[in-house]
Design a protein around this motif. Structure first.
Motif, PDB file in Angstrom:
ATOM      1  N   VAL A 113      29.016  40.610  41.489  1.00  0.00           N
ATOM      2  CA  VAL A 113      29.714  41.889  41.624  1.00  0.00           C
ATOM      3  C   VAL A 113      31.190  41.638  41.931  1.00  0.00           C
ATOM      4  O   VAL A 113      32.068  42.287  41.355  1.00  0.00           O
ATOM      5  N   ALA A 114      31.466  40.677  42.806  1.00  0.00           N
ATOM      6  CA  ALA A 114      32.859  40.353  43.140  1.00  0.00           C
ATOM      7  C   ALA A 114      33.634  39.938  41.896  1.00  0.00           C
ATOM      8  O   ALA A 114      34.782  40.361  41.706  1.00  0.00           O
ATOM      9  N   ASP A 115      33.013  39.144  41.030  1.00  0.00           N
ATOM     10  CA  ASP A 115      33.681  38.732  39.791  1.00  0.00           C
ATOM     11  C   ASP A 115      33.945  39.927  38.874  1.00  0.00           C
ATOM     12  O   ASP A 115      35.031  40.053  38.309  1.00  0.00           O
ATOM     13  N   LEU A 116      32.940  40.793  38.732  1.00  0.00           N
ATOM     14  CA  LEU A 116      33.095  41.964  37.867  1.00  0.00           C
ATOM     15  C   LEU A 116      34.208  42.883  38.362  1.00  0.00           C
ATOM     16  O   LEU A 116      35.100  43.259  37.593  1.00  0.00           O
ATOM     17  N   VAL A 117      34.161  43.249  39.623  1.00  0.00           N
ATOM     18  CA  VAL A 117      35.162  44.190  40.133  1.00  0.00           C
ATOM     19  C   VAL A 117      36.518  43.518  40.315  1.00  0.00           C
ATOM     20  O   VAL A 117      37.551  44.174  40.145  1.00  0.00           O
ATOM     21  N   GLY A 118      36.521  42.229  40.615  1.00  0.00           N
ATOM     22  CA  GLY A 118      37.789  41.517  40.737  1.00  0.00           C
ATOM     23  C   GLY A 118      38.567  41.537  39.432  1.00  0.00           C
ATOM     24  O   GLY A 118      39.782  41.764  39.415  1.00  0.00           O
ATOM     25  N   GLY A 119      37.861  41.337  38.321  1.00  0.00           N
ATOM     26  CA  GLY A 119      38.510  41.392  37.014  1.00  0.00           C
ATOM     27  C   GLY A 119      39.073  42.768  36.712  1.00  0.00           C
ATOM     28  O   GLY A 119      40.181  42.909  36.201  1.00  0.00           O
ATOM     29  N   VAL A 120      38.320  43.791  37.048  1.00  0.00           N
ATOM     30  CA  VAL A 120      38.781  45.158  36.804  1.00  0.00           C
ATOM     31  C   VAL A 120      39.962  45.493  37.711  1.00  0.00           C
ATOM     32  O   VAL A 120      40.917  46.143  37.279  1.00  0.00           O
ATOM     33  N   LEU A 121      39.916  45.045  38.956  1.00  0.00           N
ATOM     34  CA  LEU A 121      41.048  45.308  39.854  1.00  0.00           C
ATOM     35  C   LEU A 121      42.314  44.616  39.355  1.00  0.00           C
ATOM     36  O   LEU A 121      43.401  45.201  39.400  1.00  0.00           O
ATOM     37  N   ARG A 122      42.181  43.385  38.851  1.00  0.00           N
ATOM     38  CA  ARG A 122      43.356  42.696  38.291  1.00  0.00           C
ATOM     39  C   ARG A 122      43.884  43.463  37.072  1.00  0.00           C
ATOM     40  O   ARG A 122      45.095  43.598  36.887  1.00  0.00           O
ATOM     41  N   ASP A 123      42.964  43.959  36.245  1.00  0.00           N
ATOM     42  CA  ASP A 123      43.363  44.744  35.076  1.00  0.00           C
ATOM     43  C   ASP A 123      44.038  46.047  35.518  1.00  0.00           C
ATOM     44  O   ASP A 123      45.049  46.457  34.950  1.00  0.00           O
ATOM     45  N   LEU A 124      43.499  46.688  36.543  1.00  0.00           N
ATOM     46  CA  LEU A 124      44.106  47.906  37.074  1.00  0.00           C
ATOM     47  C   LEU A 124      45.497  47.615  37.623  1.00  0.00           C
ATOM     48  O   LEU A 124      46.454  48.353  37.352  1.00  0.00           O
ATOM     49  N   ASP A 125      45.638  46.515  38.368  1.00  0.00           N
ATOM     50  CA  ASP A 125      46.959  46.127  38.890  1.00  0.00           C
ATOM     51  C   ASP A 125      47.964  45.938  37.753  1.00  0.00           C
ATOM     52  O   ASP A 125      49.095  46.445  37.824  1.00  0.00           O
ATOM     53  N   ALA A 126      47.556  45.201  36.720  1.00  0.00           N
ATOM     54  CA  ALA A 126      48.461  44.931  35.597  1.00  0.00           C
ATOM     55  C   ALA A 126      48.819  46.215  34.864  1.00  0.00           C
ATOM     56  O   ALA A 126      49.977  46.422  34.468  1.00  0.00           O
ATOM     57  N   THR A 127      47.850  47.103  34.704  1.00  0.00           N
ATOM     58  CA  THR A 127      48.084  48.374  34.028  1.00  0.00           C
ATOM     59  C   THR A 127      49.033  49.250  34.836  1.00  0.00           C
ATOM     60  O   THR A 127      49.957  49.856  34.291  1.00  0.00           O
ATOM     61  N   VAL A 128      48.818  49.300  36.135  1.00  0.00           N
ATOM     62  CA  VAL A 128      49.691  50.082  37.013  1.00  0.00           C
ATOM     63  C   VAL A 128      51.106  49.509  36.982  1.00  0.00           C
ATOM     64  O   VAL A 128      52.084  50.256  36.901  1.00  0.00           O
ATOM     65  N   ALA A 129      51.233  48.189  37.009  1.00  0.00           N
ATOM     66  CA  ALA A 129      52.560  47.562  36.981  1.00  0.00           C
ATOM     67  C   ALA A 129      53.329  47.966  35.727  1.00  0.00           C
ATOM     68  O   ALA A 129      54.530  48.256  35.790  1.00  0.00           O
ATOM     69  N   LYS A 130      52.635  48.006  34.588  1.00  0.00           N
ATOM     70  CA  LYS A 130      53.306  48.382  33.333  1.00  0.00           C
ATOM     71  C   LYS A 130      53.655  49.861  33.293  1.00  0.00           C
ATOM     72  O   LYS A 130      54.556  50.269  32.572  1.00  0.00           O
TER      73      LYS A 130
END
Length: 177
Positions: A113-130
């Motif tokens: 679960v940590a791997d799954l949500v960690g990937g999505v959180l990184r994607d969310l961070d990158a999306t928010v940054a852009k």
């Protein structure tokens, strides 16, 4: 030869995602799943292996079908800044609930679960940054906004938060030199 499956696996996964998003993993028993989903206990175990197996299937479906399209809209919308304002102001957005609960409840104790949500959180961070209007890409601000988005949703689940709270924060970030 066994009996043909009497349920639609995708529909069961979607319904389980809603149940887990509303009550969290530990708040849902196997009996709750059997009753709410209309699936026999033996069928649930045969198809998903366990409550955790169904939870992982539901979490994967939810991340792919709810969160990723939301992120794609944020990335490709005509006005990413407006999309970000909507996301920050969307304290009633139930489409973040399972992610929020998975981060808080399951990720600390379940590596998958940590791997799954960690990937999505990184994607969310990158999306928010852009999507930060008028800002150079700043990972620290994006991480803070991601945490704010999830925190606002958490507060909304607990009984309310002013809808303008996220927009005020975004305005302050935009106002910084």
């Amino acid at each position: 030869m066994g009996r043909p499956r009497a349920f639609d696996e995708t529909e069961v996964i979607k319904a389980a995602a809603e149940l887990f998003a509303g009550r969290a993993y530990d708040g849902v028993s196997v009996d709750d799943l059997v009753t709410s989903l209309g699936v026999h206990r033996n069928s649930l175990y045969k198809v998903f292996g366990s409550k955790r197996g169904l939870y992982l299937a539901a979490l994967r479906w939810y991340l792919a079908e709810r969160v990723q399209p939301m992120l794609a809209g944020l990335r490709s919308g005509p006005d990413p800044a407006a999309e970000l304002r909507d996301l920050l102001g969307g304290v009633d957005r139930h489409d973040l609930d399972l992610l929020l609960l998975a981060v808080v409840e399951r990720a600390p104790v379940d590596e998958e679960v940590a791997d799954l949500v960690g990937g999505v959180l990184r994607d969310l961070d990158a999306t928010v940054a852009k999507a930060l209007p008028g800002q150079p890409s700043d990972d620290a601000i994006a991480v803070a906004l991601t945490a704010t988005i999830l925190g606002l949703r958490l507060r909304a689940r607990a009984g309310g938060v002013p809808p303008e709270a996220g927009a005020v924060l975004l305005h302050q970030i935009q106002a910084q030199p």
